[in-house]
Design an enzyme around this catalytic site. Structure first.
Site, mmCIF file in Angstrom:
data_model
loop_
_atom_site.group_PDB
_atom_site.id
_atom_site.type_symbol
_atom_site.label_atom_id
_atom_site.label_comp_id
_atom_site.label_asym_id
_atom_site.label_seq_id
_atom_site.Cartn_x
_atom_site.Cartn_y
_atom_site.Cartn_z
ATOM 1 N N CYS A 188 -4.956 -3.703 2.860
ATOM 2 C CA CYS A 188 -4.399 -3.386 4.344
ATOM 3 C C CYS A 188 -5.725 -3.747 5.184
ATOM 4 O O CYS A 188 -5.986 -4.796 5.564
ATOM 5 C CB CYS A 188 -4.195 -1.780 4.396
ATOM 6 N N GLU A 221 0.868 -1.251 -0.195
ATOM 7 C CA GLU A 221 0.159 0.042 -0.065
ATOM 8 C C GLU A 221 0.842 1.117 0.131
ATOM 9 O O GLU A 221 1.914 1.174 0.569
ATOM 10 C CB GLU A 221 -0.873 0.049 1.122
ATOM 11 N N LYS A 266 -10.413 0.576 -2.233
ATOM 12 C CA LYS A 266 -10.437 0.085 -0.823
ATOM 13 C C LYS A 266 -11.740 0.238 -0.073
ATOM 14 O O LYS A 266 -12.222 1.221 0.056
ATOM 15 C CB LYS A 266 -9.252 0.481 0.013
#
Length: 329
Positions: free
Chosen positions: A204, A91, A163
């Site tokens: 993440c 990321e 995300k």
């Protein structure tokens, strides 16, 4: 078993569960590289024909696009030398802000010059890239999207995922994060075919939400789950490896988790510990140093995926959502 390349900054893993040949510690020639091995190396030719090599990168990004690109370029060269077909970056691979607002100001569309430079890198190197998350320009000037991008070896963007789960957290003993203050959440689950298998995309903090990975495995037929991350040192030490291994075990997928590592600036530090995990939950790729810059390499064994799924057939045994709804009434 890990094999450390003595003249490079990355870790190689030749993973096989069958017909293993025990080898004493020694230096051997691995194609064009010197390899120091101690442990197990597969002697089964079927393994080579039913596997493909991947690499996961670890780095310490800063607020300097050129410096980060130079690091990525070097790691891509190492992955190509190791004959990987895909290299995964963490990321915020291209930029980590030192001040509030820097990332939003820098954000670009995927056809902008920053991402196009990485497309050229993939094409010139002849390798697939997993880049996530990238600061993609949002719907207004105050927001961006944290976007995981897959680029093929011809330099084409094959897929992208924004995300879904944003990092709004008061880290115990640490600082308060509010990713939603400048980031738009994604809405779509994304999987894409590649030379190394069917990839399930995430970023993440998504790691803490197993429903996403259940969908990627059972509805989108993922074989490899990608989890590019920049975990905090506090949450990483407590939860990083156990969450990744859990996602691998419960989905019977490989998990590739490229990580940011070390101190980015005075206000931010990442845990590191880039990992590659097989469908049995075994760590098959890991750098010797948790916060060093480098790559770890492992072989994706498709026969292992099939074997684990056949022997513990959770895809057939799991209950549909309707069962749980009726069972809760």
């Amino acid at each position: 078993m890990p094999i450390c390349l003595s003249n490079c900054s990355f870790h190689v893993n030749l993973n096989s569960k069958r017909n293993l040949l025990l080898c004493p510690t020694r230096h051997v020639r691995f194609r064009s590289l010197t390899v120091q091995s101690s442990g197990i190396i597969s002697s089964d030719p079927a393994m080579a024909s039913n596997s493909v090599r991947v690499a996961a990168a670890q780095m310490t990004s800063i607020n300097d696009l050129a410096a980060n690109f130079a690091t990525c370029s070097r790691l891509v060269k190492e992955a190509v030398t190791a004959e990987a077909k895909l290299v995964c970056f963490p990321e915020s691979f291209s930029f980590i802000a030192a001040k509030n607002g820097e990332s939003v100001k820098l954000a670009e569309p995927l056809d902008g010059p920053i991402m196009q430079r990485y497309c050229s890198l993939a094409r010139e190197s002849g390798i697939w890239l997993s880049l996530g998350g990238f600061q993609e320009k949002g719907s207004d000037d105050a927001h961006l999207r944290n976007t995981h991008v897959i680029i093929d070896d011809s330099g084409n963007i094959r897929s992208s995922y924004s995300k879904i789960h944003l990092f709004d957290v008061d880290v115990p003993g640490g600082r308060v994060y509010k990713e939603s203050s400048f980031t738009e959440p994604g809405k779509d689950i994304v999987a894409v075919d590649s030379p190394v298998g069917r990839l399930g995309l995430s970023v993440c903090y998504d790691l803490r939400f197993p429903e996403l990975y259940q969908q990627l495995r059972f509805q989108h037929e993922a074989q490899i789950l990608l989890v590019p991350s920049a975990f905090t040192t506090i949450t990483g030490q407590a939860h990083w490896e156990i969450l990744l291994r859990a996602r691998a075990i419960e989905t019977q997928c490989y998990v590739i988790a490229a990580a940011q590592a070390g101190k980015h600036n005075e206000n931010r530090e990442s845990y590191g510990d880039t990992l590659i995990i097989d469908p049995w939950g075994t760590v098959v790729g890991r750098l010797p140093d948790r916060i060093s810059t480098g790559i770890t390499v492992a072989d994706i064994d498709f026969s292992l995926i099939d074997s684990v799924r056949a022997k513990i057939p959770i895809a057939k045994q799991r209950k549909p959502i309707e069962f749980w709804i009726s069972a809760s009434l």
